[in-house]
Design a protein around this motif. Structure first.
Motif, PDB file in Angstrom:
ATOM      1  N   VAL A   1       0.837  -1.206   0.000  1.00 56.09           N
ATOM      2  CA  VAL A   1       0.000   0.000   0.000  1.00 56.09           C
ATOM      3  C   VAL A   1       0.870   1.252   0.000  1.00 56.09           C
ATOM      4  N   ILE A   2       1.914   1.227   0.822  1.00 55.48           N
ATOM      5  CA  ILE A   2       2.806   2.394   0.912  1.00 55.48           C
ATOM      6  C   ILE A   2       3.487   2.665  -0.423  1.00 55.48           C
ATOM      7  N   PHE A   3       3.951   1.597  -1.084  1.00 54.59           N
ATOM      8  CA  PHE A   3       4.674   1.770  -2.338  1.00 54.59           C
ATOM      9  C   PHE A   3       3.755   2.070  -3.515  1.00 54.59           C
ATOM     10  N   LEU A   4       2.516   1.555  -3.466  1.00 52.57           N
ATOM     11  CA  LEU A   4       1.589   1.779  -4.570  1.00 52.57           C
ATOM     12  C   LEU A   4       0.887   3.129  -4.483  1.00 52.57           C
ATOM     13  N   TYR A   5       0.829   3.695  -3.292  1.00 51.79           N
ATOM     14  CA  TYR A   5       0.117   4.959  -3.102  1.00 51.79           C
ATOM     15  C   TYR A   5       0.620   6.067  -4.038  1.00 51.79           C
ATOM     16  N   PRO A   6       1.942   6.344  -4.105  1.00 54.71           N
ATOM     17  CA  PRO A   6       2.393   7.422  -5.004  1.00 54.71           C
ATOM     18  C   PRO A   6       2.080   7.136  -6.469  1.00 54.71           C
ATOM     19  N   LEU A   7       2.165   5.848  -6.848  1.00 54.48           N
ATOM     20  CA  LEU A   7       1.909   5.490  -8.242  1.00 54.48           C
ATOM     21  C   LEU A   7       0.452   5.721  -8.604  1.00 54.48           C
TER      22      LEU A   7
ATOM     23  N   THR B   1       1.908  17.615 -15.760  1.00 49.59           N
ATOM     24  CA  THR B   1       3.106  17.324 -14.967  1.00 49.59           C
ATOM     25  C   THR B   1       3.066  15.900 -14.433  1.00 49.59           C
ATOM     26  N   PHE B   2       1.921  15.488 -13.884  1.00 55.10           N
ATOM     27  CA  PHE B   2       1.778  14.114 -13.402  1.00 55.10           C
ATOM     28  C   PHE B   2       1.826  13.115 -14.559  1.00 55.10           C
ATOM     29  N   ALA B   3       1.332  13.521 -15.719  1.00 56.88           N
ATOM     30  CA  ALA B   3       1.419  12.650 -16.896  1.00 56.88           C
ATOM     31  C   ALA B   3       2.880  12.418 -17.261  1.00 56.88           C
ATOM     32  N   GLY B   4       3.683  13.483 -17.189  1.00 55.18           N
ATOM     33  CA  GLY B   4       5.114  13.336 -17.454  1.00 55.18           C
ATOM     34  C   GLY B   4       5.782  12.420 -16.439  1.00 55.18           C
ATOM     35  N   ILE B   5       5.358  12.523 -15.180  1.00 56.59           N
ATOM     36  CA  ILE B   5       5.902  11.641 -14.141  1.00 56.59           C
ATOM     37  C   ILE B   5       5.562  10.185 -14.444  1.00 56.59           C
ATOM     38  N   MET B   6       4.322   9.919 -14.859  1.00 54.73           N
ATOM     39  CA  MET B   6       3.916   8.552 -15.178  1.00 54.73           C
ATOM     40  C   MET B   6       4.717   7.999 -16.359  1.00 54.73           C
ATOM     41  N   LEU B   7       4.918   8.829 -17.374  1.00 56.92           N
ATOM     42  CA  LEU B   7       5.702   8.397 -18.530  1.00 56.92           C
ATOM     43  C   LEU B   7       7.152   8.117 -18.149  1.00 56.92           C
ATOM     44  N   THR B   8       7.623   8.787 -17.115  1.00 59.36           N
ATOM     45  CA  THR B   8       8.978   8.560 -16.627  1.00 59.36           C
ATOM     46  C   THR B   8       9.085   7.246 -15.872  1.00 59.36           C
ATOM     47  N   ILE B   9       8.052   6.940 -15.104  1.00 55.14           N
ATOM     48  CA  ILE B   9       8.086   5.765 -14.234  1.00 55.14           C
ATOM     49  C   ILE B   9       7.873   4.465 -14.997  1.00 55.14           C
ATOM     50  N   VAL B  10       6.979   4.471 -15.972  1.00 52.83           N
ATOM     51  CA  VAL B  10       6.544   3.233 -16.631  1.00 52.83           C
ATOM     52  C   VAL B  10       7.699   2.403 -17.203  1.00 52.83           C
ATOM     53  N   PRO B  11       8.646   2.990 -17.964  1.00 49.80           N
ATOM     54  CA  PRO B  11       9.730   2.151 -18.517  1.00 49.80           C
ATOM     55  C   PRO B  11      10.545   1.427 -17.451  1.00 49.80           C
ATOM     56  N   THR B  12      10.830   2.087 -16.324  1.00 49.98           N
ATOM     57  CA  THR B  12      11.608   1.433 -15.274  1.00 49.98           C
ATOM     58  C   THR B  12      10.818   0.303 -14.620  1.00 49.98           C
ATOM     59  N   ILE B  13       9.496   0.494 -14.472  1.00 50.21           N
ATOM     60  CA  ILE B  13       8.661  -0.571 -13.900  1.00 50.21           C
ATOM     61  C   ILE B  13       8.653  -1.786 -14.825  1.00 50.21           C
TER      62      ILE B  13
END
Length: 275
Positions: A18-24, A242-254
């Motif tokens: 829950v803690i780790f998924l919350y920011p995502l 801005t949050f869309a850019g953050i999501m696009l940044t995170i997805v490849p690493t996941i």
């Protein structure tokens, strides 16, 4: 009885998830909202209107797609260079009894302790003197070399646990050092190599420091630099993109982590193997 003993583990796992998924989840829902919804609605409320256009704005205005490509251009060759050099160094340190081995191992281990910020000024001066700012080859070499200490530490520890009888048998059959390393020892060292490679890839992919110092051409920005520039331009005026850019940044690493998750977990203790 066994299940009761495992209950605390399951509870802790759920809390950690829950803690780790919350920011995502928060970033994902916010990436599809406007400022009014982000500020006024609850954290996990669904958007009133699904604003997929926020992702288009992030891709076009922030040049996220180009930045992702640049991050891969830096990360893939840089990781490959790091692993090849680290394998060769680890091979010498673990398979040959040289007087300098202890000194060399400690020399590379010290590289794990030196703060990167203490090297910014001297390296930037050297790069400036050589007129190598905004250079892909320079960034790849720099990233590869900086990731070597950790890779050498992991691979050397694992390689020491491989029986040297393999070396003797291969040499008797006429196998040279290069062939011995890359065709016999390297495949057996893959758990440590995979772990070192994935950790190096993530470190290079997400780097910000060297991209800020050595890159001034916006077309060469990596993902972290592009996102920072975009956030600076948008500020709090358009949080959705801005949050869309953050999501696009995170997805490849996941995606990369999920593909190689098992190898990472198996290889994290590779350095603890003893002969």
């Amino acid at each position: 009885m066994i299940k009761l003993k495992r209950t605390p583990v399951y509870v802790f796992s759920v809390i950690a998830a829950v803690i780790f998924l919350y920011p995502l989840l928060y970033s994902f829902f916010s990436s599809l909202k406007d400022n009014v919804e982000i500020y006024n609605n609850s954290v996990f409320s669904l958007p009133d209107v699904w604003r997929w256009n926020n992702y288009k704005m992030a891709l076009v205005d922030a040049k996220i797609s180009r930045a992702i490509l640049n991050s891969f251009i830096y990360a893939i060759p840089g990781t490959f260079l790091c692993l090849v050099l680290s394998l060769m160094v680890a091979f010498v340190l673990s398979r040959y009894k040289l007087r300098m081995n202890g000194f060399l191992y400690n020399y590379f281990a010290i590289g794990l302790m030196i703060p990167v910020f203490s090297l910014m000024i001297p390296i930037s001066k050297v790069v400036g003197a050589l007129h190598l700012f905004n250079s892909y080859p320079l960034m790849i070499v720099l990233y590869g070399v900086f990731e070597m200490p950790l890779a050498i530490f992991l691979i050397t520890g694992y390689m020491k646990g491989i029986s040297k009888e393999l070396d003797e048998s291969a040499i008797i059959d006429g196998c040279g050092p290069i062939r011995l390393l890359f065709q016999i020892i390297a495949p057996l060292t893959m758990p440590a190599v995979s772990t070192a490679g994935i950790l190096s890839f993530f470190d290079i992919y997400n780097d910000l420091v060297w991209n800020v110092i050595l890159i001034s051409d916006q077309n060469m920005n990596n993902i972290s630099m592009a996102l920072m520039s975009f956030v600076g331009q948008q500020g709090s005026s358009q949080l959705g993109p801005t949050f869309a850019g953050i999501m696009l940044t995170i997805v490849p690493t996941i995606v990369v982590y999920l593909l190689f998750q098992e190898k990472v977990e198996k290889g994290l203790s590779a350095g603890a193997v003893k002969e």
